[in-house]
Design a protein around this motif. Structure first.
Motif, PDB file in Angstrom:
ATOM      1  N   LEU A 126       0.838  -1.214   0.000  1.00  0.00           N
ATOM      2  CA  LEU A 126       0.000   0.000   0.000  1.00  0.00           C
ATOM      3  C   LEU A 126       0.864   1.251   0.000  1.00  0.00           C
ATOM      4  O   LEU A 126       0.617   2.208  -0.739  1.00  0.00           O
ATOM      5  N   ARG A 177       2.617   1.807  -3.304  1.00  0.00           N
ATOM      6  CA  ARG A 177       1.725   2.222  -4.385  1.00  0.00           C
ATOM      7  C   ARG A 177       1.153   3.612  -4.166  1.00  0.00           C
ATOM      8  O   ARG A 177       1.044   4.403  -5.086  1.00  0.00           O
ATOM      9  N   TYR A 178       0.785   3.917  -2.897  1.00  0.00           N
ATOM     10  CA  TYR A 178       0.033   5.163  -2.665  1.00  0.00           C
ATOM     11  C   TYR A 178       0.789   6.205  -1.849  1.00  0.00           C
ATOM     12  O   TYR A 178       0.274   7.287  -1.618  1.00  0.00           O
ATOM     13  N   VAL A 187      -1.947   6.837   3.528  1.00  0.00           N
ATOM     14  CA  VAL A 187      -2.899   6.061   2.724  1.00  0.00           C
ATOM     15  C   VAL A 187      -4.202   5.894   3.502  1.00  0.00           C
ATOM     16  O   VAL A 187      -4.181   5.566   4.690  1.00  0.00           O
TER      17      VAL A 187
END
Ligand code: HEM
Length: 412
Positions: free
Chosen positions: A12, A15-16, A20
């Motif tokens: 997570l 990716r973000y 998050v």
């Protein structure tokens, strides 16, 4: 999340980014925040707005009103009683016993033997905490306790995602094997509470008469568990890293030989072993045993620009903060020199022991113990990881080597 929480958090964040928001059921959200200023707000400046997250619920069903899982007035009362035993002045008094236990323990290692370093360290740290705090010899309990802890760790992670698990009985029913594990741990606590010479902390807890039998059980179990698994894991990771980084290990051996000159370490030596401590600190940066710290927000909050609605869960993972590139150049590299001399980074870029009022009560004890155990091992032995062996981690309540860590013991 259940099978691989750390992998999921890591994915997570990759990716973000380092803030998050994960939608989580009816109107609730889960926030994964991995910057120092997030930790500062949630654990320190804004701590009155946060309670231990729902993810602690299964652990709370087992550890009850012990320090780690209690809240409010109960927590305050326990902390007030327990904390003085962990003051720096006080823990120095535990050192002779710590060192003697460690010396006796490692002396059993025959030259050239292959052993499971993780298992050995769990045995040793359980024995140290048992003797220092409770005057009990627990080395003989270590194997069954290790297995019980495996079941407990797995059970509490599974339990987190079963709705409605707040009572012990319900948790036992839903997680096979857990009942037997806890029965063993309760038996151990009973032997500690009723057994032999007592030990300082146990005497204190009993004498004050403030705790009833159940509270005493909860606190003894909490301190036995919180006080050994974490230290064992950080020492195991440290030995693995030293085996992979021979130059760091040689520097450590030189320091230990220079400072100790062949004798056993004493309390004063801890401050004269800066490289040994830096090695431990760097190992705990890369592999923090308390890999995530989680809270539920009581009211709305603003965490360094992130809006947190009341009722949300916030994860502050030391594992991710410790690898955030904004604060740690070459985050994957093992570089103990990061902890030598001037350190230019925000305070909560490094938080292996948490922060705020719920900061680890045993932090000083753990650092002193780990430093002296590492010095005791290193002055006599060198441990080499078996060739070609990978050491995967497992993140449940703690982050530790997933299985045995086969290392060959060579007498220096
Ligand atoms: C390397 C070793 C250790 C690490 C990495 C570690 C880490 C932590 C962390 C991060 C917390 C805070 C959890 C939170 O805020 O939710 C904590 C709490 C706690 N730790 Fe440790 N710990 C270690 C060793 C110890 C030892 C040796 C003891 C006791 C002998 C201990 C007893 C506790 C207790 C009782 C709490 C709860 C404190 C409270 O909420 O008042 N820990 N630990």
């Amino acid at each position: 999340m259940v099978r691989d929480p750390l992998g999921t958090y890591g994915a997570l964040a990759r990716r973000y980014g380092d803030a998050v928001r994960v939608p989580f059921g009816a109107g609730r959200a889960f926030f994964l925040l991995s910057r120092p200023e997030h930790a500062e707000r949630v654990l320190v400046a804004g701590q009155d707005n946060y309670v231990k997250a729902f993810t602690y619920r299964p652990l709370r069903a087992v550890l009850g009103d012990g320090l780690l899982t209690s809240e409010g007035e109960t927590w305050r009362r326990h902390r007030r009683l327990v904390q003085p035993v962990f003051s720096q002045r006080h823990i120095v008094g535990f050192v002779p016993q710590m060192v003697e236990t460690a010396e006796r323990f490692v002396r059993r290692w025959p030259d050239g033997v292959m052993l499971d370093a993780a298992g050995e360290l769990r045995k040793l740290t359980l024995d140290i905490v048992g003797r220092a705090l409770f005057g009990s010899e627990l080395a003989g309990e270590a194997q069954r306790t290790g297995r019980a802890l495996e079941a407990l760790q797995r059970g509490t992670v599974i339990g987190t995602f079963l709705p409605g698990v707040t009572a012990k009985r319900e948790l036992y029913r839903r997680v096979p094997g857990l009942g037997g594990a806890i029965a063993h741990l309760d038996g151990m606590v009973q032997r500690v509470v009723q057994g032999g010479s007592g030990g300082e902390l146990l005497n204190l807890l009993k004498e004050r008469g403030e705790f009833d039998a159940e509270e005493l059980r909860d606190e003894v179990l909490t301190l036995l568990l919180a006080g050994h698994e974490t230290t064992a894991a950080s020492l195991a990771w440290t030995l693995v890293l030293l085996s992979r980084y021979p130059a760091a290990r040689e520097r450590l051996e030189e320091e230990v030989d220079d400072v100790l000159g062949g004798r056993e370490p004493k309390a004063e030596d801890a401050d004269r072993l800066p490289w040994t401590k830096a090695v431990l600190s760097e190992a705990m940066r890369l592999y923090p045993p308390a890999w995530t710290i989680e809270r539920d927000a009581v009211n709305d909050d603003d965490v360094a620009g992130v809006r947190i609605p009341a009722g949300s869960t916030v994860a502050i993972p030391p594992y991710l903060i410790h690898r955030n590139e904004d604060f740690w150049p070459n985050p994957e590299g093992f570089q103990p020199e990061r902890f030598i001399g001037d350190q230019q980074r925000p305070r909560y870029a490094y938080l292996p022991f948490g922060g705020g009022r719920r900061i680890c009560v045993g932090a000083g004890f753990a650092m002193l113990e780990a430093t002296l155990v590492l010095a005791t091992i290193s002055r006599a032995y060198r441990l080499d990881l078996a060739p070609g062996v990978a050491v995967p981690g497992r993140a449940e309540i703690t982050y530790r080597p997933a299985g045995p860590v086969p290392m060959r013991v060579i007498r220096r």
